[in-house]
Design an enzyme around this catalytic site. Structure first.
Site, PDB file in Angstrom:
ATOM      1  N   GLN A  20      10.196  63.619  88.695  1.00 20.75           N
ATOM      2  CA  GLN A  20       9.013  62.964  89.257  1.00 20.75           C
ATOM      3  C   GLN A  20       9.062  62.800  90.767  1.00 20.75           C
ATOM      4  OE1 GLN A  20       9.258  59.756  85.965  1.00 20.75           O
ATOM      5  NE2 GLN A  20       7.100  59.917  86.419  1.00 20.75           N
ATOM      6  N   ARG A  77      17.737  52.502  89.682  1.00 24.87           N
ATOM      7  CA  ARG A  77      17.807  53.350  88.490  1.00 24.87           C
ATOM      8  C   ARG A  77      17.180  54.702  88.807  1.00 24.87           C
ATOM      9  NH1 ARG A  77      13.922  53.652  83.406  1.00 24.87           N
ATOM     10  NH2 ARG A  77      15.131  55.172  82.197  1.00 24.87           N
ATOM     11  N   HIS A 121      15.906  62.071  81.322  1.00 27.97           N
ATOM     12  CA  HIS A 121      14.547  61.585  81.612  1.00 27.97           C
ATOM     13  C   HIS A 121      13.591  62.772  81.494  1.00 27.97           C
ATOM     14  CE1 HIS A 121      12.383  57.981  83.479  1.00 27.97           C
ATOM     15  NE2 HIS A 121      11.447  58.854  83.177  1.00 27.97           N
ATOM     16  N   ASN A 165      15.823  58.184  78.003  1.00 24.85           N
ATOM     17  CA  ASN A 165      14.655  57.408  78.397  1.00 24.85           C
ATOM     18  C   ASN A 165      13.500  57.671  77.426  1.00 24.85           C
ATOM     19  OD1 ASN A 165      13.216  55.720  80.491  1.00 24.85           O
ATOM     20  ND2 ASN A 165      11.857  57.483  80.332  1.00 24.85           N
ATOM     21  N   GLU A 166      12.954  56.569  76.920  1.00 24.90           N
ATOM     22  CA  GLU A 166      11.739  56.599  76.103  1.00 24.90           C
ATOM     23  C   GLU A 166      11.759  57.693  75.031  1.00 24.90           C
ATOM     24  OE1 GLU A 166       8.288  56.477  78.633  1.00 24.90           O
ATOM     25  OE2 GLU A 166       8.782  54.503  79.393  1.00 24.90           O
ATOM     26  N   ASN A 294      11.205  49.456  78.342  1.00 22.99           N
ATOM     27  CA  ASN A 294      10.111  49.856  79.223  1.00 22.99           C
ATOM     28  C   ASN A 294       8.818  49.315  78.640  1.00 22.99           C
ATOM     29  OD1 ASN A 294      12.160  51.265  80.407  1.00 22.99           O
ATOM     30  ND2 ASN A 294      11.325  53.309  80.045  1.00 22.99           N
ATOM     31  N   TYR A 296       4.629  48.470  79.563  1.00 22.68           N
ATOM     32  CA  TYR A 296       3.505  48.630  80.487  1.00 22.68           C
ATOM     33  C   TYR A 296       2.268  47.871  80.018  1.00 22.68           C
ATOM     34  CZ  TYR A 296       6.121  52.182  82.957  1.00 22.68           C
ATOM     35  OH  TYR A 296       7.075  52.836  83.687  1.00 22.68           O
ATOM     36  N   GLU A 353      11.821  49.531  82.973  1.00 23.52           N
ATOM     37  CA  GLU A 353      10.547  49.937  83.588  1.00 23.52           C
ATOM     38  C   GLU A 353       9.477  48.900  83.292  1.00 23.52           C
ATOM     39  OE1 GLU A 353       9.020  53.837  82.679  1.00 23.52           O
ATOM     40  OE2 GLU A 353      11.027  54.678  82.720  1.00 23.52           O
ATOM     41  N   TRP A 399       9.002  49.817  87.901  1.00 28.90           N
ATOM     42  CA  TRP A 399       8.534  51.202  87.983  1.00 28.90           C
ATOM     43  C   TRP A 399       7.291  51.239  88.852  1.00 28.90           C
ATOM     44  CZ3 TRP A 399      10.713  55.683  86.786  1.00 28.90           C
ATOM     45  CH2 TRP A 399       9.925  56.835  86.984  1.00 28.90           C
ATOM     46  N   GLU A 406       3.271  61.713  87.751  1.00 27.82           N
ATOM     47  CA  GLU A 406       3.107  60.946  86.516  1.00 27.82           C
ATOM     48  C   GLU A 406       2.780  61.865  85.351  1.00 27.82           C
ATOM     49  OE1 GLU A 406       3.945  58.030  85.530  1.00 27.82           O
ATOM     50  OE2 GLU A 406       3.069  58.375  83.535  1.00 27.82           O
ATOM     51  N   TRP A 407       3.687  62.815  85.106  1.00 32.46           N
ATOM     52  CA  TRP A 407       3.637  63.686  83.948  1.00 32.46           C
ATOM     53  C   TRP A 407       2.303  64.389  83.777  1.00 32.46           C
ATOM     54  CZ3 TRP A 407       8.467  64.487  83.588  1.00 32.46           C
ATOM     55  CH2 TRP A 407       9.389  63.450  83.786  1.00 32.46           C
TER      56      TRP A 407
HETATM   57  C1  JJW Z   1      -0.822  56.738  70.409  1.00 39.55           C
HETATM   58  C2  JJW Z   1      -1.532  57.671  71.373  1.00 39.55           C
HETATM   59  O1  JJW Z   1      -0.957  57.554  72.701  1.00 39.55           O
HETATM   60  C3  JJW Z   1      -1.482  58.486  73.656  1.00 39.55           C
HETATM   61  C4  JJW Z   1      -0.873  58.290  75.034  1.00 39.55           C
HETATM   62  O2  JJW Z   1       0.435  57.765  74.873  1.00 39.55           O
HETATM   63  C5  JJW Z   1       1.225  57.488  75.954  1.00 39.55           C
HETATM   64  C6  JJW Z   1       2.187  56.521  75.736  1.00 39.55           C
HETATM   65  C7  JJW Z   1       3.044  56.179  76.746  1.00 39.55           C
HETATM   66  C8  JJW Z   1       2.915  56.787  77.996  1.00 39.55           C
HETATM   67  C9  JJW Z   1       3.814  56.347  79.053  1.00 39.55           C
HETATM   68  C10 JJW Z   1       3.847  56.751  80.363  1.00 39.55           C
HETATM   69  N1  JJW Z   1       4.777  55.971  80.921  1.00 39.55           N
HETATM   70  C11 JJW Z   1       5.161  55.906  82.332  1.00 39.55           C
HETATM   71  C12 JJW Z   1       6.462  56.676  82.420  1.00 39.55           C
HETATM   72  N2  JJW Z   1       7.548  56.019  81.679  1.00 39.55           N
HETATM   73  C13 JJW Z   1       8.718  56.751  82.129  1.00 39.55           C
HETATM   74  C14 JJW Z   1       8.452  57.084  83.574  1.00 39.55           C
HETATM   75  O3  JJW Z   1       8.709  58.446  83.766  1.00 39.55           O
HETATM   76  C15 JJW Z   1       6.971  56.783  83.808  1.00 39.55           C
HETATM   77  O4  JJW Z   1       6.346  57.834  84.517  1.00 39.55           O
HETATM   78  N3  JJW Z   1       5.312  55.176  80.022  1.00 39.55           N
HETATM   79  N4  JJW Z   1       4.718  55.375  78.877  1.00 39.55           N
HETATM   80  C16 JJW Z   1       1.954  57.768  78.214  1.00 39.55           C
HETATM   81  C17 JJW Z   1       1.092  58.119  77.176  1.00 39.55           C
END
Ligand code: JJW
Length: 447
Positions: A20, A77, A121, A165-166, A294, A296, A353, A399, A406-407
């Site tokens: 990222q 981190r 990650h 992570n996650e 984490n 949000y 996060e 975070w 952001e992915w």
């Molecule tokens: C049930 C349907 O759901 C559809 C969307 O579902 C999600 C869930 C969660 C995320 C999400 C994104 N982030 C932020 C990142 N965490 C790690 C770090 O790299 C940050 O950039 N956390 N959770 C996105 C989409």
């Protein structure tokens, strides 16, 4: 004014992740990851963004460490890019890649900041994906080899490590929903990936105990909170099903040595089955030293027959939302943390996060992100409530230090307390940076 004051031993930090922020995607021997492939595939990432340059932190890490020093945080981190340090995914280490992280770690230590490393990650070497990636059980051994090499390289200095992570994002979001790399929509694949991620976690914990005996290791699941729309049992049951998908599916195996039967039964109805081998659960449930959490957002939800795998629908109608569309739901932070304590007891927790997306730009040298300050006040108050309720919170890691990739949202979504100009890579401290700096310094804030 009311003051919210934290325990003196609470650790304050900020977080980022390799793909990222680093950029230099093709520099100094780094090999492609699944996110290089995914982001370069048209249609996967908003605006066709990718991590080729990101925030250019690969070249600007000294400047970024100076921001951490100015913040006065205890910990930073960050994640190691597996394909940067081990381009073949296994085998030889890349000296330039290892050298980058050694320099970063030294810069942190020289500035009085403790490094916390995340091993995975989401940037799996693409070469492993060619052989099935995390669906292939052999990737577990590849991860253990990579993790062990990093423990040997940096374990003399780095004493806090996070394995995965996650895992929900890296398994179900990525292989069932299909929003993240590799972008599959296959329940069985997602179940296999979730099990292999947890197995990789357990095996790397075993290796860690031998290589870094004086260190601490954990993992960092993401959780949210689903509040039943009404006291009706069908609404409570619907929320329980989806909460178990995010929480229990990734925590029961680690803390109880078994997967939740409720979810196994639901998955079976959709032709998804766990494939657990003899000894797997003993490996996964290796004792760990802390759990990263984490958080949000959360929301109200209610039963809706036939809606998705869990017969549930979200009701988001009346909440303020951040600029990524997630409800601001600070009560959920307090509720999920006390819920975790009820489920799993007093496992030490680092908030690894928490933060918000607000897309303010620079105006006359200033970024007035008051909404982010308000979000942080609300969530740190919820965290304080959890601490006062006896939840063993050891640290809060925001975070993110920087706006970053952001992915699937690319650079359109800004989570940083420092604004990044993606053309010039100029950093601009936001108002939230100054607020967080004061809060870290004081160990309290006023509401
Ligand atoms: C049930 C349907 O759901 C559809 C969307 O579902 C999600 C869930 C969660 C995320 C999400 C994104 N982030 C932020 C990142 N965490 C790690 C770090 O790299 C940050 O950039 N956390 N959770 C996105 C989409």
């Amino acid at each position: 004014m009311t003051t919210i004051e934290f325990p003196q031993d609470l650790k304050w930090g900020a977080a980022t992740a390799a793909y990222q922020i680093e950029g230099a995607a093709n520099k100094d021997g780094r090999a492609p990851s699944i996110w290089d492939t995914f982001s370069h595939t048209p249609g996967n990432v908003k605006n066709g963004d990718n991590g080729d340059e990101a925030c250019d932190s690969y070249h600007r890490y000294k400047e970024d460490v100076q921001y951490l020093k100015e913040l006065g945080v205890d910990v930073y981190r960050f994640s190691i890019s597996w394909p940067r340090v081990m381009p073949g995914a296994t085998g030889d280490l890349n000296p330039e890649g290892v050298g980058y992280y050694r320099n970063l770690i030294q810069e942190l230590v020289d500035n009085g900041i403790e490094p916390i490393i995340t091993l995975y990650h989401w940037d799996l070497p693409q070469s492993l994906q060619e052989n099935g990636g995390w669906e292939n059980r052999n990737t577990v051994d590849a991860f253990q080899e990579y993790a062990s090499a990093m423990f040997r390289e940096f374990g003399d200095v780095v004493k806090k490590w996070i394995t995965i992570n996650e895992p929900w994002c890296a398994s179900f979001l990525s292989n069932y929903i299909g929003m993240h790399a590799p972008g599959k929509q296959d329940l069985q694949a997602a179940i296999d990936v979730s099990h292999h991620l947890l197995l990789a976690h357990g095996k790397s914990v075993q290796a860690f105990r031998d290589i870094v005996p004086d260190g601490e290791i954990g993992y960092a699941p993401n959780v949210d909170w689903l509040e039943p729309y009404s006291p009706a049992q069908e609404d409570k049951d619907a929320c329980e099903r989806e909460m178990q998908w995010k929480v229990q599916w990734f925590m029961d195996p680690v803390f109880k040595g078994e997967y939740p039967q409720l979810l196994q039964d639901i998955f079976a109805k959709h032709n998804g089955y766990l494939k657990v081998e003899e000894g797997d659960m003993d490996i996964i449930s290796q004792p760990i030293d802390f759990m990263g959490i984490n958080y949000y957002s959360g929301h109200v939800a209610r039963y809706k027959e036939g809606n998705g795998m869990f017969d549930i629908e979200p009701i988001w109608v009346d909440y303020d939302k951040t600029d990524i569309g997630w409800p601001v739901y600070a009560d959920g932070f307090y509720k999920v943390l006390t819920h975790l304590q009820e489920l799993y007891g007093d496992i030490p927790i680092y908030i690894t996060e928490n933060g918000a997306c607000y897309n303010h730009e620079v105006k006359d040298g200033i970024v007035n992100d008051q909404e982010r300050i308000d979000y942080l006040k609300q969530h740190l108050t919820a965290l304080h409530r959890a601490i006062k309720s006896g939840v063993p919170i050891k640290g809060y890691i925001l975070w993110s230090l920087l706006d970053n990739f952001e992915w699937a949202e690319g650079y359109s979504k800004r989570f940083g307390i420092i604004h990044v100009n993606y053309r010039t890579f100029e950093r601009t401290k936001k108002e939230s940076f100054y607020w967080y700096k004061q809060t870290v310094h004081n160990n309290w804030f006023e509401i």
